[in-house]
Design an enzyme around this catalytic site. Structure first.
Site, mmCIF file in Angstrom:
data_model
loop_
_atom_site.group_PDB
_atom_site.id
_atom_site.type_symbol
_atom_site.label_atom_id
_atom_site.label_comp_id
_atom_site.label_asym_id
_atom_site.label_seq_id
_atom_site.Cartn_x
_atom_site.Cartn_y
_atom_site.Cartn_z
ATOM 1 N N HIS A 198 -9.172 -14.542 -2.414
ATOM 2 C CA HIS A 198 -9.207 -13.647 -1.457
ATOM 3 C C HIS A 198 -10.632 -13.915 -0.555
ATOM 4 O O HIS A 198 -11.619 -14.251 -1.260
ATOM 5 C CB HIS A 198 -9.255 -12.138 -1.702
ATOM 6 C CG HIS A 198 -8.830 -11.400 -0.766
ATOM 7 N ND1 HIS A 198 -7.345 -11.082 -0.384
ATOM 8 C CD2 HIS A 198 -9.633 -10.632 0.041
ATOM 9 C CE1 HIS A 198 -7.420 -10.246 0.489
ATOM 10 N NE2 HIS A 198 -8.505 -9.684 0.891
ATOM 11 N N ASP B 148 -4.994 1.169 0.455
ATOM 12 C CA ASP B 148 -5.423 0.063 1.302
ATOM 13 C C ASP B 148 -4.454 -0.219 2.540
ATOM 14 O O ASP B 148 -5.248 -0.521 3.581
ATOM 15 C CB ASP B 148 -5.614 -1.006 0.543
ATOM 16 C CG ASP B 148 -6.457 -2.204 1.131
ATOM 17 O OD1 ASP B 148 -7.477 -1.890 1.627
ATOM 18 O OD2 ASP B 148 -5.882 -3.427 1.108
ATOM 19 N N ARG C 180 -8.966 1.119 9.700
ATOM 20 C CA ARG C 180 -10.334 0.317 10.016
ATOM 21 C C ARG C 180 -10.471 -0.369 11.046
ATOM 22 O O ARG C 180 -11.209 -0.779 11.658
ATOM 23 C CB ARG C 180 -10.849 -0.026 8.636
ATOM 24 C CG ARG C 180 -11.351 0.942 7.573
ATOM 25 C CD ARG C 180 -11.599 0.082 6.176
ATOM 26 N NE ARG C 180 -12.321 -0.819 6.353
ATOM 27 C CZ ARG C 180 -12.317 -1.843 5.313
ATOM 28 N NH1 ARG C 180 -11.340 -2.180 4.755
ATOM 29 N NH2 ARG C 180 -13.176 -2.959 5.721
ATOM 30 N N SER D 146 -11.652 -2.448 -0.716
ATOM 31 C CA SER D 146 -10.171 -2.616 -0.136
ATOM 32 C C SER D 146 -9.641 -3.890 -1.063
ATOM 33 O O SER D 146 -8.570 -3.916 -1.331
ATOM 34 C CB SER D 146 -10.635 -2.995 1.411
ATOM 35 O OG SER D 146 -9.465 -3.785 1.912
ATOM 36 N N LYS E 10 -6.506 -3.967 -4.147
ATOM 37 C CA LYS E 10 -5.264 -4.433 -4.048
ATOM 38 C C LYS E 10 -5.068 -5.432 -4.997
ATOM 39 O O LYS E 10 -3.850 -5.868 -5.709
ATOM 40 C CB LYS E 10 -4.746 -4.566 -2.599
ATOM 41 C CG LYS E 10 -5.705 -5.625 -2.037
ATOM 42 C CD LYS E 10 -5.272 -6.045 -0.542
ATOM 43 C CE LYS E 10 -6.219 -6.669 0.470
ATOM 44 N NZ LYS E 10 -6.891 -5.709 1.039
HETATM 45 N N1 URA Z 1 -10.231 -8.262 3.486
HETATM 46 C C1 URA Z 1 -9.642 -7.302 2.929
HETATM 47 O O1 URA Z 1 -8.778 -7.178 2.275
HETATM 48 N N2 URA Z 1 -10.454 -6.063 3.007
HETATM 49 C C2 URA Z 1 -11.538 -5.927 3.833
HETATM 50 O O2 URA Z 1 -11.969 -5.042 3.986
HETATM 51 C C3 URA Z 1 -11.918 -7.079 4.243
HETATM 52 C C4 URA Z 1 -11.264 -8.401 4.159
#
Ligand code: URA
Length: 434
Positions: free
Chosen positions: A82, A161, A168, A183, A187
């Site tokens: 990620h 999320d 957001r 966040s 997930k």
């Molecule tokens: N990626 C995410 O999944 N969440 C964030 O807040 C920023 C980048």
């Protein structure tokens, strides 16, 4: 407990208890706390921050806001990747198929465009027919059979999320270390991974502008993973200029396809291979990182990674022909060139300005319910350090609406710095935190 009291206490920098944080997260997920109160709370967090105890509580409440996917029945280490958000950052679409082609099981739960940065889900959905709304059962069986699946947060898995991320995006509450960490980690933990490779971006086009903040964010996420027995490694990588040349959903899919065909930009290839190598290593497919690097290079150069990506596109309903016949992808209706009046060296390309211009043209959202325009974006013609003559094209804007074009073009013009001296080369991979 009253939501307004918790907002006021957070605004006053007080530490909230895990129960109070769970009250906010659960109440918002259930629709009992309205957007305006959650927005105020998120803004208070942006200004006053959170303690590590609060971030852990927030992550766990968000992770538990829906069901958890159990991937333990699938043999092997399940490894995800990620990014904290960048401009032109399409590495997930390259590193995930490389790692899967090398034998790693890659469950990938991604997000949409956020602020000025792009999102993996929006990029994938620019491939006609591609669906990211797999059920947990479909996700599980695709992973068990094919080793790679892409999904987003759903109403069943990580719903907190899903709602907070969308909120957001449109309330200026993205660039906060505790909010980004909770966040991402909530997930990733809910999707059932065992190990995670993080790409923490730093620089003008990232949410973290300073390396010390990127390091703090990386350490926070590595720590959350460690406490829950997950192996997490983070690379801190440069995001001062966009990655590759393409910014915008369908344009980025084209560059992904070119890279998987070994014809992509060098920076994008290098970072994608490094991220994939670490996924392969954490996935215990090889004994050393060096062997993992060799395997990743091989799976990219021999076409296995492309084959894996094409297969997954088909499995998720996408038209895989669009990966070779780009006219099948959504196409812009117009193109405008941005040129330089000065000769010299490209000494800066502000990635945030380029990301904002692309968002303004429709690649990102203004309001939660907006759809993105998959066709629009920017293609750079030059990268930092290149020499340009007066009149040279710096980039091309691809648009479908004239109404935002002039403002976007102005933003992009301001993003480029041309100077008499060649700038020092900047490292792409700056640090590893594990
Ligand atoms: N990626 C995410 O999944 N969440 C964030 O807040 C920023 C980048």
């Amino acid at each position: 407990m009253r939501t307004v009291d918790l907002i006021q206490r957070k605004r006053a920098s007080e530490e909230l208890s895990p129960e109070e944080i769970a009250f906010l997260v659960n109440g918002y997920t259930a629709g009992e706390i309205p957007d305006y109160q959650m927005s105020a709370f998120l803004m208070a967090v942006c200004f006053t921050g959170m303690t590590d105890r609060e971030v852990s509580a927030m992550t766990e409440s968000m992770m538990n806001s829906g069901g958890m996917i159990d991937l333990s029945g699938i043999p092997g280490v399940k490894v995800d990747k990620h990014s904290t958000g960048g401009v032109g950052d399409k590495t997930s679409l390259i590193s995930a198929p490389i790692a899967a082609a090398a034998g790693v099981v890659v469950p990938m739960m991604s997000g949409r465009a956020l602020g000025h940065t792009g999102g993996t889900l929006d990029k994938l959905e620019s491939i006609p027919g591609f669906r990211t709304d797999l059920t947990p059962e479909q996700f599980h069986s695709q992973l068990a059979e094919h080793g790679l699946a892409f999904i987003g947060q759903t109403d069943e898995v990580a719903p907190a999320d899903k709602k907070m991320y969308a909120l957001r995006d449109v309330t200026g509450t993205v660039d906060s270390i505790p909010l980004i960490a909770s966040s991402i980690m909530s997930k990733k933990l809910a999707e059932g991974m065992d190990a995670l490779v993080l790409d923490v971006k730093v620089g003008a086009g990232a949410f973290m502008k300073r390396q010390v903040d990127a390091r703090r964010l990386a350490a926070l996420m590595v720590g959350i993973g460690r406490r829950l027995d997950k192996k997490v490694q983070a690379l801190i990588t440069d995001m001062n200029q966009p990655l590759g040349y393409a910014i915008g959903n369908a344009l980025e899919v084209m560059e992904v396809s070119q890279t998987l065909h070994n014809e992509g930009p060098e920076d994008l290839r290098r970072l994608s291979v490094e991220l994939a190598s670490r996924m392969i290593f954490l996935g215990k497919v090889t004994k050393t990182l060096e062997e993992a690097r060799e395997l990743a290079e091989k799976k990219l150069s021999d076409g296995s990674a492309y084959k894996k990506f094409k297969q997954v596109v088909e499995l998720q309903g996408g038209n895989s022909q669009a990966l070779e016949k780009f006219e099948l992808l959504p196409n812009a209706t117009g193109m405008r060139e941005v040129t330089t009046s000065r000769a010299g060296f490209v000494s800066g390309i502000n990635a945030e300005d380029i990301g904002r211009a692309s968002t303004l043209m429709g690649a990102g959202r203004d309001r939660k319910e907006d759809a993105v325009d998959p066709a629009v974006g920017v293609i750079l013609e030059v990268k930092m350090g290149e020499k340009v003559d007066a009149g040279a094209v710096l980039c091309r804007l691809y648009y479908t609406q004239e109404s935002t074009l002039d403002e976007a073009a102005e933003m992009v013009e301001d993003a480029f710095k041309i100077s008499g001296q060649k700038p020092d080369e900047r490292a792409l991979i700056l640090e590893v935190v594990s």
